[in-house]
Design a protein around this motif. Structure first.
Motif, short mmCIF file in Angstrom:
data_model
loop_
_atom_site.label_atom_id
_atom_site.label_comp_id
_atom_site.label_asym_id
_atom_site.label_seq_id
_atom_site.Cartn_x
_atom_site.Cartn_y
_atom_site.Cartn_z
N LEU A 467 -12.24 9.55 -20.39
CA LEU A 467 -12.39 9.56 -18.94
C LEU A 467 -12.87 8.21 -18.43
N TRP A 468 -13.81 7.61 -19.15
CA TRP A 468 -14.33 6.31 -18.71
C TRP A 468 -13.25 5.22 -18.80
N ILE A 469 -12.44 5.29 -19.85
CA ILE A 469 -11.38 4.29 -20.00
C ILE A 469 -10.31 4.47 -18.93
N LEU A 470 -9.99 5.72 -18.62
CA LEU A 470 -8.92 6.01 -17.65
C LEU A 470 -9.44 6.14 -16.23
N ALA A 471 -10.73 5.92 -16.02
CA ALA A 471 -11.29 6.15 -14.69
C ALA A 471 -10.63 5.27 -13.63
N LEU A 472 -10.49 3.97 -13.91
CA LEU A 472 -9.89 3.07 -12.92
C LEU A 472 -8.44 3.44 -12.61
N PRO A 473 -7.56 3.63 -13.62
CA PRO A 473 -6.20 4.05 -13.26
C PRO A 473 -6.13 5.40 -12.59
N LEU A 474 -6.99 6.34 -12.98
CA LEU A 474 -6.99 7.64 -12.32
C LEU A 474 -7.44 7.52 -10.87
N ALA A 475 -8.43 6.66 -10.62
CA ALA A 475 -8.87 6.45 -9.24
C ALA A 475 -7.77 5.79 -8.41
N ALA A 476 -7.07 4.83 -8.99
CA ALA A 476 -5.96 4.20 -8.28
C ALA A 476 -4.86 5.20 -7.99
N LEU A 477 -4.59 6.07 -8.95
CA LEU A 477 -3.56 7.11 -8.75
C LEU A 477 -3.97 8.06 -7.63
N GLY A 478 -5.22 8.53 -7.67
CA GLY A 478 -5.68 9.43 -6.62
C GLY A 478 -5.69 8.77 -5.26
N GLY A 479 -6.15 7.52 -5.20
CA GLY A 479 -6.15 6.82 -3.92
C GLY A 479 -4.75 6.60 -3.38
N TRP A 480 -3.79 6.30 -4.26
CA TRP A 480 -2.41 6.10 -3.82
C TRP A 480 -1.83 7.38 -3.24
N PHE A 481 -2.04 8.51 -3.94
CA PHE A 481 -1.51 9.77 -3.44
C PHE A 481 -2.21 10.19 -2.15
N ALA A 482 -3.50 9.96 -2.05
CA ALA A 482 -4.19 10.28 -0.79
C ALA A 482 -3.63 9.45 0.35
N ALA A 483 -3.27 8.20 0.06
CA ALA A 483 -2.70 7.33 1.11
C ALA A 483 -1.34 7.82 1.59
N THR A 484 -0.64 8.62 0.76
CA THR A 484 0.66 9.14 1.22
C THR A 484 0.49 10.11 2.37
N ARG A 485 -0.69 10.66 2.55
CA ARG A 485 -0.95 11.53 3.70
C ARG A 485 -1.24 10.72 4.97
N VAL A 486 -1.39 9.42 4.82
CA VAL A 486 -1.78 8.58 5.95
C VAL A 486 -0.64 7.68 6.40
N THR A 487 0.14 7.17 5.46
CA THR A 487 1.15 6.17 5.82
C THR A 487 2.37 6.33 4.92
N GLU A 488 3.51 5.89 5.44
CA GLU A 488 4.75 5.82 4.68
C GLU A 488 5.00 4.43 4.12
N ARG A 489 4.20 3.47 4.51
CA ARG A 489 4.40 2.09 4.07
C ARG A 489 3.90 1.91 2.65
N SER A 490 4.76 1.43 1.77
CA SER A 490 4.41 1.27 0.37
C SER A 490 3.26 0.29 0.18
N VAL A 491 3.26 -0.80 0.94
CA VAL A 491 2.20 -1.80 0.80
C VAL A 491 0.84 -1.22 1.14
N LEU A 492 0.79 -0.42 2.19
CA LEU A 492 -0.48 0.17 2.59
C LEU A 492 -0.93 1.23 1.59
N ARG A 493 0.01 1.94 1.00
CA ARG A 493 -0.37 2.89 -0.05
C ARG A 493 -1.00 2.17 -1.24
N LEU A 494 -0.41 1.03 -1.59
CA LEU A 494 -0.98 0.24 -2.68
C LEU A 494 -2.38 -0.25 -2.32
N LEU A 495 -2.55 -0.67 -1.08
CA LEU A 495 -3.87 -1.12 -0.63
C LEU A 495 -4.88 0.01 -0.70
N GLY A 496 -4.47 1.22 -0.26
CA GLY A 496 -5.38 2.37 -0.31
C GLY A 496 -5.78 2.72 -1.74
#
Length: 975
Positions: A467-496
């Motif tokens: 979990l500690w090793i995968l924490a950063l990629p899992l957080a990035a994955l969760g943040g990206w999917f959460a951003a899909t509820r906010v914007t359709e722009r790929s760049v902004l999803r990456l930023l989120g």
């Protein structure tokens, strides 16, 4: 009543169907119309009745006789019926069904055809003429049925024929379709909606009218089946139109309210089960009857999977009603046996096959509501996969040593139980792994740890390392999917996704070793993803309920803020959606309540209600900001520690005043979100931010738990994670909608500024392991000496009393059972006590006697309690003079006891073994086992329901494709 003659002033219409060319004899048939009136307490009932009666007088071929059956005592409707010039007006009880009302009027039928109508069935002027023509042209036809259309829109078909599957499920052949003449060529059917059908009186009398056991559903279908078995045919007359409003006086009501939808589900199921018993061979009836309740249980599971929980109560009610109404079933079977002339096999071609049914269910457009089509997710093409891969590379570079560590230690980290049984035993009600004989509910967080450890059943502690090793990629994955509820722009999803993974509170939790904070940060974006659509989807509500339970179990201090957001969502659903979706929103808190209720009840009854806010897991007083103005200023910048997220250690001599300003770009964009065209969504994110900050401000400096003699404040980082979610969401709204949406350069520069700021803020945490400023350590595999751990693996009831000299004099004492303390075995029942219990007093007395040379027989008492080892653990470094004196004194006292065998000095402290025979640990009372089973059963049922709701189905996926992925009003230009 004399035969009526056509009204010369009535509008005439050109007949185009064969029915219109019927011989003149057809027009001489006497038609007796039956109109059933049942008020439902709504004003439209009178309006509908007036229109229906006016439509009868406007028929080009008027009925020869009219009988009106009024159910109930509505004086207004009775006056309208009396003034209609009917041959008779029959009074019926208000509870009378359509079948019962028609049966009351049947003795007065005088004619060659019976026309069944209700208060809300207004036929077109030529409807009766076309029905009579079709009935006359085919002497083998038992009854004919019109095309039912909507009351206010005749272009939509309400019903045009009905059939059933092999197992008796009623299927409308054209229900809800737009009328484009696509079904006008269909004639022979198995049955039809009962409203507006024209029946030969001899067929009506032979069949015995409508079956009263059908609860108002499938009456026309059942009549058609019995007519077919009697050798008659059922024919459609699509050119004859009858408008229906769905009042429910005949047929099923329109599903416009939750009460009506429940009534429809109940009536349809009663009708299906009743017909199953009525149609089945005599030898199969007992088996069908015995299967009613097991089938209801199975369909309950199916309804949960299909996201139809509102059908569960009607399902059980229908099963019970059909079970006890055996007389009604017997009457229906006798009626069929008396009139049956053809075998059931002749009805097979008219039934709906399984393949046809599946084709009907799958025939669903994917166009979204409002004419929108849900866009592709673009996880790979939009760069989401590259973001996750990049985060994994950063994680390995930041924490390379974790790849070789089998167990993670340091901070609030401890090993996990070595077996799955131990993991789930820690999560169950009963004896706790800590304390002399502590019995009670487990912390809900223990269930979260059990789930995590179950992912690596061969070595549960390694799951925490992964979990500690995968924490950063899992957080990035969760943040990206959460951003899909906010914007359709790929760049902004990456930023989120990047901003969420690099949140200061998350990286600090990783470096300090705070598992609750890490797990919370990983769960929050998925909770937002599911909760944002929970009001419109049972799948979303089911997933949100599980995630909400896990979030509250991991960070109880967030519960007040989440309750406020939940209440606000319900108020919005009531105000803006007329209450639609409220049931789904209410469900979202049920699993959390079920999981937390045992512990909450224990806390309230033992006067430690405030202890419910304590961080679960290991009580550890790690560094955090002070509860003063400067500390709250850092919290406002998203930094929960006084070292400015590590910058004071990275630049010990350099200026660091600018570090809190790195949060300014995100904050300014979030504050601008309510000024955009998506102001409602931006305001919602500001509310989330405010509640998160309020939680952090309220939590900082408040202590409700203790670690030995040190008070442990609540970790304010949980509130900051919620606030960070709101800030990122608001910033994405501002960048997506924008105050100047056409200025792409401004948007790009703002996004770059946000990304650069969070990267700079994250640098000290990402380099902490390389600079050896992290609290993480390799292990230990056990918090107890290896000698004790080895025996504890074979016997989980091995007891060890751990004595720890305190810096301010004195000694703390705790009893550990098994091979080690574990994260899942921790309990706030002990760490949040503010007053000693009799057990605490007994442990304190034992500890005092052990470190005092003059005390006698204390070792024998320990042996009787099941404690076989004594560990004198080192005090917290640096060791104070008082702690050193206490350690030396305790060592001397313990070495002088003949009943103890000194094992020696270990890495965990000095260890002694009790020489005398150690009694087994007292077993749990039978009452405790009973409570444990009941609590576990209740929680498993609730969580099982939530899991069934959360599992997506083909129907839920089709429904999701018809709704926008982005929540809230969205500005679309420039996508």
């Amino acid at each position: 009543m004399p035969a009526a003659t056509p009204d010369p002033t009535a509008p005439s219409r050109a007949f185009t169907s064969p029915a219109a060319t019927a011989p003149a004899a057809a027009m001489s048939r006497r038609v007796h119309a039956l109109v059933v009136v049942r008020p439902d307490g709504r004003a439209p009932a009178a309006f509908h009745l007036k229109r229906t009666l006016a439509a009868l007088t406007e028929q080009s071929r008027r009925p020869d006789a009219l009988t009106i059956v009024v159910c109930g005592g509505d004086d207004r409707l009775a006056e309208i019926a009396d003034a209609a010039g009917a041959a008779s007006v029959v009074k019926a009880p208000a509870s009378a069904s359509f079948a019962a009302a028609v049966a009351l009027a049947s003795p007065s039928i005088d004619g060659d055809a019976v026309w069944l109508l209700a208060q809300d069935t207004a036929p077109e002027p030529d409807a009766l003429a076309r029905l009579i023509g079709a009935l006359e042209l085919s002497p083998s036809v038992g009854f004919v049925a019109p095309k039912l259309v909507r009351w206010d829109d005749r272009s939509e078909i309400v019903s045009l024929g009905a059939a059933m599957t092999r197992f008796g499920r009623a299927i409308g052949l054209a229900d809800g379709e737009l009328d484009q003449g696509q079904h006008d060529a269909r004639e022979d059917v198995l049955g039809a909606d009962v409203r507006g059908i024209l029946v030969r009186p001899e067929v009506w009398r032979e069949l015995g009218g409508l079956d009263r056991g059908l609860a108002g559903a499938d009456e026309g279908l059942d009549l058609g089946v019995r007519a077919r078995l009697a050798g008659a045919r059922v024919t459609l007359v699509p050119s004859a139109l009858v408008a229906v409003a769905g009042d429910g006086a005949a047929g099923l009501p329109a599903p416009i309210t939750p009460q009506r939808r429940r009534r429809i589900a109940y009536a349809e199921r009663v009708a299906q089960l009743h017909r199953r018993l009525a149609y089945a061979p005599a030898a199969a009836v007992p088996f069908h009857w015995l299967s009613l309740l097991p089938l209801a249980l199975w369909r309950t599971v199916v309804d949960l999977v299909r996201k139809h929980p509102v059908r569960i109560a009607p399902e059980w009610a229908a099963a019970v009603v059909v079970m006890v109404r055996l007389i009604s079933v017997g009457r229906a079977r006798r009626r069929i046996s008396l009139t049956k002339r053809v075998p059931w096999t002749q009805l097979v071609p008219l039934r709906i096959s399984h393949s046809d049914l599946r084709e009907r269910l799958d025939d669903d457009p994917e166009v979204a509501l409002g004419g929108h089509r849900r866009s592709d997710l673009r996880f790979f093409s939009g760069g989401g996969a590259w973001l996750v891969l990049g985060a994994l590379v950063v994680s390995i570079a930041a924490f390379p040593a974790l790849l070789a560590w089998p167990v993670l230690g340091g901070g609030a980290l401890q090993p996990l139980s070595e077996t799955l049984a131990g993991l789930w035993n820690d999560a169950a009600y009963g004896q706790r792994a800590l304390g002399l004989d502590t019995v009670g509910p487990a912390d809900p967080f223990a269930a979260v740890i059990a789930v995590l450890g179950s992912l690596a059943p061969w070595d549960p502690s390694r799951a925490l390392v992964l979990l500690w090793i995968l924490a950063l990629p899992l957080a990035a994955l969760g943040g990206w999917f959460a951003a899909t509820r906010v914007t359709e722009r790929s760049v902004l999803r990456l930023l989120g996704g990047a901003a969420w993974a690099l949140a200061p509170t998350f990286l600090i939790a990783l470096t300090q070793g705070r598992p609750t904070a890490v797990i919370l940060h990983l769960l929050l974006p998925w909770l937002f993803l599911a909760a944002s659509v929970a009001h419109r989807s049972w799948s979303g509500a089911g997933a949100a309920s599980i995630l909400l339970a896990a979030v509250i179990a991991t960070a109880p201090s967030l519960a007040p803020a989440l309750v406020v957001l939940w209440a606000a969502a319900i108020l919005l659903a009531v105000a803006l959606r007329a209450g639609r979706g409220v049931a789904r929103l209410i469900w979202t808190v049920i699993p959390a309540i079920a999981l937390s209720l045992p512990l909450a009840w224990n806390a309230v009854t033992n006067d430690r209600a405030w202890g419910l806010l304590a961080d679960p897991g290991v009580s550890w007083a790690g560094p955090q900001v002070a509860p003063d103005a400067a500390g709250r200023g850092l919290l406002a910048a998203g930094i929960p520690t006084p070292d400015l997220a590590g910058w004071t250690t990275l630049l010990p001599e350099g200026p660091t005043w600018w570090v809190p300003l790195l949060a300014a770009p995100l904050a300014l964009l979030a504050l601008a979100a309510p000024l955009t065209q998506r102001w409602a969504v931006g305001t919602g994110f500001l509310l989330i931010t405010a509640l998160g900050l309020a939680t952090a401000f309220a939590a900082v400096g408040i202590s409700v738990a203790f670690a030995e003699s040190v008070s442990v404040p609540i970790w304010p980082g949980a509130g900051l994670s919620l606030a960070w979610l709101g800030v990122i969401g608001g910033a994405l709204v501002a960048l997506d909608a924008g105050l100047a949406p056409r200025v792409a350069l401004v948007r790009g520069l703002a996004a770059v500024a946000v990304f650069a700021a969070v990267v700079v803020l994250a640098m000290p945490s990402l380099t902490a392991m390389a600079r050896q400023t992290t609290s993480l350590t390799n292990g230990p595999a056990s918090t107890l000496p290896a000698f004790v751990a080895a025996q504890g693996r074979d016997d989980v009831d091995v007891g060890t009393i751990v004595l720890t000299p305190q810096a301010s004099s004195g000694v703390s004492a705790r009893v550990v059972w098994g091979e080690s303390e574990t994260i899942g075995g921790q309990t706030t029942m002990l760490s949040t006590r503010t007053s000693p219990t009799p057990q605490d007093a007994e442990v304190a007395e034992l500890a005092a006697d052990l470190v005092t040379s003059s005390a006698e027989d204390v070792v024998a008492v320990l042996a009787d309690l099941g404690v076989g080892f004594i560990l004198l653990a080192p005090s917290t470094a640096p060791e104070s003079d008082e702690a050193r004196a206490m350690r030396l004194s305790a060592t001397t006292a313990l070495n002088q006891r003949d009943a103890l065998d000194s094992v020696g000095d270990t890495a965990k402290g000095e260890l002694w073994r009790v020489i005398d025979e150690v009694a087994p640990r007292p077993e749990e009372p039978a009452s405790v086992l009973t409570w444990a089973r009941l609590i576990a059963l209740g929680q498993l049922i609730v969580l099982g329901i939530a899991l069934l709701l959360a599992v997506p189905t083909s129907a839920s996926r089709r429904a999701a494709r018809r709704t926008p992925r982005v929540v809230g009003p969205h500005w679309q230009e420039g996508r």
